[in-house]
Write a protein that holds these residues in place. Structure first.
Motif, PDB file in Angstrom:
ATOM      1  N   ASN A 179     -42.485  42.748  44.786  1.00 24.04           N
ATOM      2  CA  ASN A 179     -42.547  43.241  46.153  1.00 24.04           C
ATOM      3  C   ASN A 179     -42.888  44.731  46.090  1.00 24.04           C
ATOM      4  N   PRO A 180     -43.957  45.166  46.765  1.00 22.70           N
ATOM      5  CA  PRO A 180     -44.317  46.593  46.726  1.00 22.70           C
ATOM      6  C   PRO A 180     -43.193  47.517  47.190  1.00 22.70           C
ATOM      7  N   LEU A 181     -42.231  46.987  47.987  1.00 23.05           N
ATOM      8  CA  LEU A 181     -41.116  47.818  48.418  1.00 23.05           C
ATOM      9  C   LEU A 181     -40.168  48.149  47.272  1.00 23.05           C
ATOM     10  N   TYR A 182     -40.344  47.475  46.136  1.00 23.21           N
ATOM     11  CA  TYR A 182     -39.531  47.777  44.966  1.00 23.21           C
ATOM     12  C   TYR A 182     -40.127  48.917  44.129  1.00 23.21           C
ATOM     13  N   LEU A 183     -41.163  49.565  44.628  1.00 20.34           N
ATOM     14  CA  LEU A 183     -41.840  50.611  43.866  1.00 20.34           C
ATOM     15  C   LEU A 183     -40.892  51.660  43.284  1.00 20.34           C
ATOM     16  N   PRO A 184     -39.927  52.201  44.066  1.00 16.27           N
ATOM     17  CA  PRO A 184     -39.047  53.209  43.468  1.00 16.27           C
ATOM     18  C   PRO A 184     -38.302  52.701  42.233  1.00 16.27           C
ATOM     19  N   GLN A 185     -37.885  51.431  42.245  1.00 16.60           N
ATOM     20  CA  GLN A 185     -37.176  50.883  41.094  1.00 16.60           C
ATOM     21  C   GLN A 185     -38.121  50.645  39.918  1.00 16.60           C
ATOM     22  N   ALA A 186     -39.382  50.371  40.215  1.00 18.38           N
ATOM     23  CA  ALA A 186     -40.370  50.171  39.154  1.00 18.38           C
ATOM     24  C   ALA A 186     -40.769  51.479  38.491  1.00 18.38           C
ATOM     25  N   LYS A 187     -40.525  52.588  39.184  1.00 20.59           N
ATOM     26  CA  LYS A 187     -41.011  53.878  38.721  1.00 20.59           C
ATOM     27  C   LYS A 187     -39.923  54.853  38.289  1.00 20.59           C
ATOM     28  N   VAL A 188     -38.791  54.855  38.961  1.00 17.49           N
ATOM     29  CA  VAL A 188     -37.779  55.894  38.750  1.00 17.49           C
ATOM     30  C   VAL A 188     -36.585  55.299  38.011  1.00 17.49           C
ATOM     31  N   PHE A 189     -36.423  55.690  36.759  1.00 15.66           N
ATOM     32  CA  PHE A 189     -35.288  55.224  35.964  1.00 15.66           C
ATOM     33  C   PHE A 189     -35.137  56.161  34.769  1.00 15.66           C
ATOM     34  N   HIS A 190     -34.091  55.962  34.007  1.00 14.67           N
ATOM     35  CA  HIS A 190     -33.797  56.828  32.868  1.00 14.67           C
ATOM     36  C   HIS A 190     -34.927  56.777  31.846  1.00 14.67           C
ATOM     37  N   ARG A 191     -35.384  57.957  31.393  1.00 18.35           N
ATOM     38  CA  ARG A 191     -36.432  58.066  30.379  1.00 18.35           C
ATOM     39  C   ARG A 191     -37.739  57.408  30.835  1.00 18.35           C
ATOM     40  N   SER A 192     -38.089  57.602  32.099  1.00 19.68           N
ATOM     41  CA  SER A 192     -39.262  56.926  32.662  1.00 19.68           C
ATOM     42  C   SER A 192     -40.515  57.783  32.680  1.00 19.68           C
ATOM     43  N   CYS A 193     -40.448  59.014  32.182  1.00 19.89           N
ATOM     44  CA  CYS A 193     -41.562  59.933  32.403  1.00 19.89           C
ATOM     45  C   CYS A 193     -41.639  60.955  31.273  1.00 19.89           C
ATOM     46  N   SER A 194     -42.863  61.279  30.891  1.00 22.57           N
ATOM     47  CA  SER A 194     -43.076  62.363  29.936  1.00 22.57           C
ATOM     48  C   SER A 194     -44.385  63.056  30.271  1.00 22.57           C
ATOM     49  N   PHE A 195     -44.456  64.340  29.979  1.00 27.33           N
ATOM     50  CA  PHE A 195     -45.723  65.053  30.110  1.00 27.33           C
ATOM     51  C   PHE A 195     -45.764  66.172  29.083  1.00 27.33           C
ATOM     52  N   GLY A 196     -46.982  66.553  28.712  1.00 28.69           N
ATOM     53  CA  GLY A 196     -47.179  67.579  27.694  1.00 28.69           C
ATOM     54  C   GLY A 196     -48.370  67.202  26.821  1.00 28.69           C
ATOM     55  N   PRO A 197     -48.474  67.700  25.599  1.00 31.43           N
ATOM     56  CA  PRO A 197     -47.528  68.627  24.978  1.00 31.43           C
ATOM     57  C   PRO A 197     -47.745  70.079  25.397  1.00 31.43           C
ATOM     58  N   VAL A 198     -48.947  70.349  25.971  1.00 32.04           N
ATOM     59  CA  VAL A 198     -49.254  71.726  26.347  1.00 32.04           C
ATOM     60  C   VAL A 198     -49.632  71.789  27.819  1.00 32.04           C
ATOM     61  N   LEU A 199     -49.637  73.007  28.336  1.00 26.47           N
ATOM     62  CA  LEU A 199     -50.192  73.294  29.654  1.00 26.47           C
ATOM     63  C   LEU A 199     -51.511  74.026  29.446  1.00 26.47           C
ATOM     64  N   LEU A 200     -52.601  73.407  29.901  1.00 28.12           N
ATOM     65  CA  LEU A 200     -53.905  74.060  29.878  1.00 28.12           C
ATOM     66  C   LEU A 200     -54.062  74.810  31.193  1.00 28.12           C
ATOM     67  N   TRP A 201     -54.129  76.136  31.112  1.00 27.63           N
ATOM     68  CA  TRP A 201     -54.153  76.947  32.321  1.00 27.63           C
ATOM     69  C   TRP A 201     -55.492  76.831  33.043  1.00 27.63           C
ATOM     70  N   ASN A 202     -55.432  76.833  34.356  1.00 28.10           N
ATOM     71  CA  ASN A 202     -56.616  76.787  35.205  1.00 28.10           C
ATOM     72  C   ASN A 202     -57.337  78.134  35.139  1.00 28.10           C
ATOM     73  N   SER A 203     -58.583  78.118  34.705  1.00 26.42           N
ATOM     74  CA  SER A 203     -59.358  79.361  34.625  1.00 26.42           C
ATOM     75  C   SER A 203     -60.836  79.017  34.656  1.00 26.42           C
ATOM     76  N   ASP A 204     -61.651  80.040  34.818  1.00 27.12           N
ATOM     77  CA  ASP A 204     -63.101  79.835  34.862  1.00 27.12           C
ATOM     78  C   ASP A 204     -63.638  79.319  33.529  1.00 27.12           C
ATOM     79  N   GLU A 205     -62.880  79.518  32.464  1.00 24.88           N
ATOM     80  CA  GLU A 205     -63.341  79.099  31.144  1.00 24.88           C
ATOM     81  C   GLU A 205     -63.133  77.605  30.887  1.00 24.88           C
ATOM     82  N   VAL A 206     -62.373  76.931  31.762  1.00 29.70           N
ATOM     83  CA  VAL A 206     -62.065  75.514  31.564  1.00 29.70           C
ATOM     84  C   VAL A 206     -63.189  74.660  32.158  1.00 29.70           C
ATOM     85  N   SER A 207     -63.604  73.639  31.415  1.00 21.72           N
ATOM     86  CA  SER A 207     -64.665  72.756  31.891  1.00 21.72           C
ATOM     87  C   SER A 207     -64.178  71.910  33.064  1.00 21.72           C
TER      88      SER A 207
END
Length: 299
Positions: A179-207
């Motif tokens: 059921n699409p109404l279960y989206l929060p349970q499908a997405k939000v839980f312990h250890r459900s997300c990671s991002f990294g390893p670096v932050l590429l800064w927004n600049s004119d030099e970035v493609s």
């Protein structure tokens, strides 16, 4: 310019560092109050200094090996984010996958794919975010789970794009499919997300990000069980519209992460298992690596 957050090998104190090739130069050692990229971003902005020019003053003195920090498990999420949000159905492949889950024609996914208003949902608090290299966790009540590789924006409270990172929106396909109404349970839980390893800064030099590829590889027992790549050029929305809707009547804090959706979906008969190893690569940014563990019993 690329920055990371990490624990100093000796003091175990949080550091902000600039990555130059494989070397990491501590910014915090020179400006102790800067342990997160947002204060430095605001300072560069106020001074009218580009990220790449501003970085040069910190590329001095002793350095650490990025590979060693990664191997020792000392990397942290590259920004302390109080809120992680995500967009859905921003690629044709995602729409097809969502329809396969629900088995409904003219579904909500078809409609949102074509609609002016995008699908946006809350994904994680800081406590639910797993650092690069650390273990993402499966849900105890799901039998069909997949990683969702996503180019992710790091935003200021004013909605400016500070930079980009690699995101993994771990998701339960069977729960959302019931059921699409279960989206929060499908997405939000312990250890459900990671991002990294670096932050590429927004600049004119970035493609242009439209030229970037997002690659996903899943290994099991040393064998690659899934591998694919998608061009970010297939992304249907724009950063401007996603950010605009996210901030509409909804103040966001500095360092908010917005995941932009996935165009990589493993086959319907595939589900993650404990011990699987996930690698998501965007060449301009780097590789986000996370192993998988089962549900945490103590919860």
């Amino acid at each position: 310019m690329k920055t990371i957050r990490y624990l100093d090998p000796q003091s175990r104190q949080v550091q902000l560092g600039i990555v130059e090739r494989d070397e990491v130069y501590s910014v915090t050692r020179q400006v102790p109050q800067w342990t997160d990229p947002l204060p430095m971003w605001y300072a560069f902005r106020a001074l009218g200094v580009s990220p790449d020019a501003g970085a040069q003053r910190f590329l001095q003195g002793s350095s650490l090996s990025f590979a060693s920090l990664e191997e020792e498990g000392l990397l942290l999420p590259p920004v302390h984010s109080e809120e992680v949000w995500a967009a859905g159905v921003t690629y044709e492949r995602s729409r097809a996958a969502r329809n396969a889950e629900t088995k409904i024609t003219d579904s909500v996914y078809d409609r949102v794919y074509e609609a002016e208003r995008p699908e946006l949902f809350f994904k994680a608090t800081a406590q639910r975010v797993v650092p690069p290299g650390q273990e993402l966790g499966l849900r105890c009540d799901s039998t069909w789970m997949v990683p969702e590789p996503e180019l992710s924006l790091v935003l200021s409270r004013g909605g400016e794009i500070v930079g980009w990172t690699v995101g993994n929106d771990l998701s339960s396909r069977d729960i959302e499919g019931d059921n699409p109404l279960y989206l929060p349970q499908a997405k939000v839980f312990h250890r459900s997300c990671s991002f990294g390893p670096v932050l590429l800064w927004n600049s004119d030099e970035v493609s242009d990000p439209a030229s970037w590829n997002i690659q996903l590889q899943i290994e099991r027992g040393g064998t690659v069980v899934y591998s694919d790549v998608v061009s970010f050029g297939q992304f249907r929305r724009s950063f401007k519209e996603l950010i605009g809707y996210l901030r509409r009547d909804n103040p966001i804090p500095d360092g908010t992460v917005l995941m932009t959706g996935t165009g990589l979906v493993p086959p319907d008969d595939f589900t993650l298992q404990p011990g699987d190893d996930i690698k998501i690569r965007i060449d301009a940014i780097g590789i986000l690596h996370n192993p998988i563990v089962g549900p945490i019993d103590e919860l």
